[in-house]
Design an enzyme around this catalytic site. Structure first.
Site, PDB file in Angstrom:
ATOM      1  N   GLN A   1       0.824  -1.201   0.000  1.00 52.70           N
ATOM      2  CA  GLN A   1       0.000   0.000   0.000  1.00 52.70           C
ATOM      3  C   GLN A   1       0.858   1.249   0.000  1.00 52.70           C
ATOM      4  O   GLN A   1       1.683   1.443   0.888  1.00 52.70           O
ATOM      5  CB  GLN A   1      -0.915  -0.005   1.231  1.00 52.70           C
ATOM      6  CG  GLN A   1      -1.838   1.194   1.341  1.00 52.70           C
ATOM      7  CD  GLN A   1      -2.639   1.174   2.629  1.00 52.70           C
ATOM      8  OE1 GLN A   1      -2.139   0.750   3.667  1.00 52.70           O
ATOM      9  NE2 GLN A   1      -3.879   1.614   2.585  1.00 52.70           N
ATOM     10  N   GLY A   2       0.677   2.113  -0.985  1.00 52.08           N
ATOM     11  CA  GLY A   2       1.424   3.363  -1.087  1.00 52.08           C
ATOM     12  C   GLY A   2       0.564   4.549  -0.704  1.00 52.08           C
ATOM     13  O   GLY A   2       0.115   5.303  -1.575  1.00 52.08           O
ATOM     14  N   TYR A   3       0.315   4.705   0.577  1.00 53.09           N
ATOM     15  CA  TYR A   3      -0.500   5.815   1.066  1.00 53.09           C
ATOM     16  C   TYR A   3       0.362   6.838   1.819  1.00 53.09           C
ATOM     17  O   TYR A   3       0.532   7.958   1.381  1.00 53.09           O
ATOM     18  CB  TYR A   3      -1.600   5.292   1.995  1.00 53.09           C
ATOM     19  CG  TYR A   3      -2.884   4.892   1.296  1.00 53.09           C
ATOM     20  CD1 TYR A   3      -2.885   4.480  -0.035  1.00 53.09           C
ATOM     21  CD2 TYR A   3      -4.092   4.910   1.973  1.00 53.09           C
ATOM     22  CE1 TYR A   3      -4.065   4.096  -0.666  1.00 53.09           C
ATOM     23  CE2 TYR A   3      -5.279   4.543   1.348  1.00 53.09           C
ATOM     24  CZ  TYR A   3      -5.259   4.136   0.039  1.00 53.09           C
ATOM     25  OH  TYR A   3      -6.430   3.766  -0.580  1.00 53.09           O
ATOM     26  N   SER A   4       0.911   6.437   2.965  1.00 54.20           N
ATOM     27  CA  SER A   4       1.616   7.386   3.841  1.00 54.20           C
ATOM     28  C   SER A   4       2.874   7.941   3.187  1.00 54.20           C
ATOM     29  O   SER A   4       3.562   7.260   2.420  1.00 54.20           O
ATOM     30  CB  SER A   4       2.002   6.703   5.154  1.00 54.20           C
ATOM     31  OG  SER A   4       0.856   6.346   5.895  1.00 54.20           O
TER      32      SER A   4
ATOM     33  N   GLU B   1     -10.012  -1.362   5.760  1.00 55.18           N
ATOM     34  CA  GLU B   1      -8.789  -1.578   6.529  1.00 55.18           C
ATOM     35  C   GLU B   1      -9.042  -1.382   8.017  1.00 55.18           C
ATOM     36  O   GLU B   1      -8.593  -2.167   8.847  1.00 55.18           O
ATOM     37  CB  GLU B   1      -7.690  -0.611   6.074  1.00 55.18           C
ATOM     38  CG  GLU B   1      -6.382  -0.789   6.848  1.00 55.18           C
ATOM     39  CD  GLU B   1      -5.329   0.249   6.505  1.00 55.18           C
ATOM     40  OE1 GLU B   1      -4.175   0.065   6.919  1.00 55.18           O
ATOM     41  OE2 GLU B   1      -5.668   1.246   5.850  1.00 55.18           O
TER      42      GLU B   1
ATOM     43  N   ASN C   1      -5.849   6.998  16.106  1.00 55.54           N
ATOM     44  CA  ASN C   1      -7.064   6.943  16.911  1.00 55.54           C
ATOM     45  C   ASN C   1      -7.605   8.333  17.223  1.00 55.54           C
ATOM     46  O   ASN C   1      -8.821   8.523  17.361  1.00 55.54           O
ATOM     47  CB  ASN C   1      -6.802   6.175  18.204  1.00 55.54           C
ATOM     48  CG  ASN C   1      -6.747   4.672  17.971  1.00 55.54           C
ATOM     49  OD1 ASN C   1      -6.796   4.206  16.828  1.00 55.54           O
ATOM     50  ND2 ASN C   1      -6.642   3.900  19.039  1.00 55.54           N
TER      51      ASN C   1
END
Length: 398
Positions: free
Chosen positions: A126-129, A244, A384
């Site tokens: 996954q290439g998100y952050s 997720e 959170n």
């Protein structure tokens, strides 16, 4: 909602339990039970066994090779698999990318990529952050510029879990730098073997390179690898993250971890009595068990709604927050139960070497690393703190 199981569901549970007893390799089960690290070969072996049974993709439609289980069946399988100490299936392709492709991708993309998720041809990450774009994911700066039939991608991703093993990465990229930040993002599928892609492992405090930095230097990506519409990637990203966050709740993992804590605490003495009879420890153990039971009920409601085609909303944020707090509390209780024996760092044992012996009682070698590793749960998938803001805005309306 009727929370009792039907005769058919009880029969399904028995089928799952019997299959796991017959098929789950003992060496893999022992690795999971003792908290040892899983190799890529271990995960691939387990995926092949599940795929041969038709159970690797429980929530996929049968026409794409999935089991097409309902929410209750998926819950039952997760519970039984965790109690049997089965390896975790990798979520990135199977339960994160696949729902996006089914909902927003083209039929050509589904036919091209879904089979490889089942047969193990392609590992996904996954290439998100990015640096400066973690919980504030809409701040991504990795750029994709359209040049004819290709996009040219430049930028950096970080905390990319198992990126060192991946063949493909699904990425959020900025395609319109002048638009409002949520409106200028696209969802792109990138071959990790493309020229210009560099992966640099990040070695964590326990010595494992679980996460990575990924750099893109003029990487050319076919325009056909764009999922959905250009600049609509934020919509797809939110859809993926709801799945997720629900998965992060980890009811089955917490159930198995609770059993482990009880077992260890029953065999540890405190004042000449089992630790489970220590009032302070027993109170914490009882509270986390009550919280887990309540979360399991909420999780069943959410996955039931998802089975009807409803994408989880604020409920997935609730599960993410509560689930991660519970899992962290369980690792804390295990570390306290093991006591000073949890202090030594034993990398050889964690790697599962043939001659590696554990110092101290069972679970001593993994209690510390597990405790520290699980601190990440309240950060990834949206911290959170951010999830509590989402809950407040969606439900209270502030």
């Amino acid at each position: 909602m009727d929370l009792s199981y039907t005769d058919e569901e009880q029969a399904f549970r028995a089928e799952v339990r019997d299959w796991l007893a017959e098929t789950l390799p003992r060496d893999l089960s022992e690795k999971v039970r003792l908290g040892k690290r899983m190799s890529k070969q271990d995960v691939e072996h387990w995926h092949r066994l599940l795929n041969a049974k038709g159970w690797l993709a429980p929530n996929w439609p049968k026409k794409y090779g999935g089991a097409e289980w309902n929410a209750v069946q998926r819950q039952i399988f997760e519970e039984e698999a965790c109690l049997a100490h089965a390896p975790r299936t990798l979520p990135f392709g199977l339960s994160m990318l696949a729902p996006v492709l089914m909902a927003f991708g083209s039929e050509e993309q589904r036919q091209r990529f879904l089979p490889g998720l089942l047969d193990g041809t392609n590992w996904w990450c996954q290439g998100y952050s990015e640096p400066g774009a973690g919980s504030d994911l809409a701040a991504v700066k990795t750029r994709a510029v359209r040049e004819g039939d290709e996009y040219v991608v430049n930028g950096q991703k970080t905390w990319t879990t198992l990126g060192q093993h991946a063949d493909w990465i699904f990425c959020l990229v900025r395609t319109d730098p002048d638009a409002k930040k949520q409106e200028g993002i696209s969802f792109l599928l990138i071959d990790m073997t493309s020229p210009g892609v560099t992966v640099r492992p990040i070695v964590l405090i326990d010595g494992e390179a679980e996460v990575n930095e990924v750099f893109f230097d003029n990487v050319r990506v076919p325009a056909e690898n764009l999922v959905g519409e250009e600049n609509k990637g934020w919509t797809y990203a939110k859809y993926l993250l709801t799945h997720e966050r629900t998965n992060i709740a980890g009811v089955g993992f917490s159930t198995a971890a609770l059993d482990t804590v009880k077992h260890v605490a029953q065999n540890v003495k405190s004042g000449g009595k089992p630790l489970t009879e220590n009032p302070h420890f027993a109170a914490r153990l009882a509270q986390v068990e009550i919280d887990l039971m309540a979360m399991a009920t909420t999780n069943l409601r959410v996955v039931s709604a998802a089975a009807k085609g409803e994408a989880p909303g604020a409920e997935s944020s609730m599960l993410k927050v509560k689930g991660t707090v519970i899992r962290q509390e369980l690792t804390s209780l295990l570390r306290r139960a093991v006591g000073p024996d949890a202090l030594p760092f034993q990398p050889d044992y964690l790697e599962g070497g043939d001659n590696a012996e554990m110092m101290g009682p069972e679970h001593a070698a993994t209690a510390g690393p597990s405790y520290f590793n699980m601190r990440k749960l309240s950060i990834f998938g949206g911290s959170n703190e951010v999830q509590r803001t989402i809950i407040t805005k969606a439900i209270i309306g502030l």
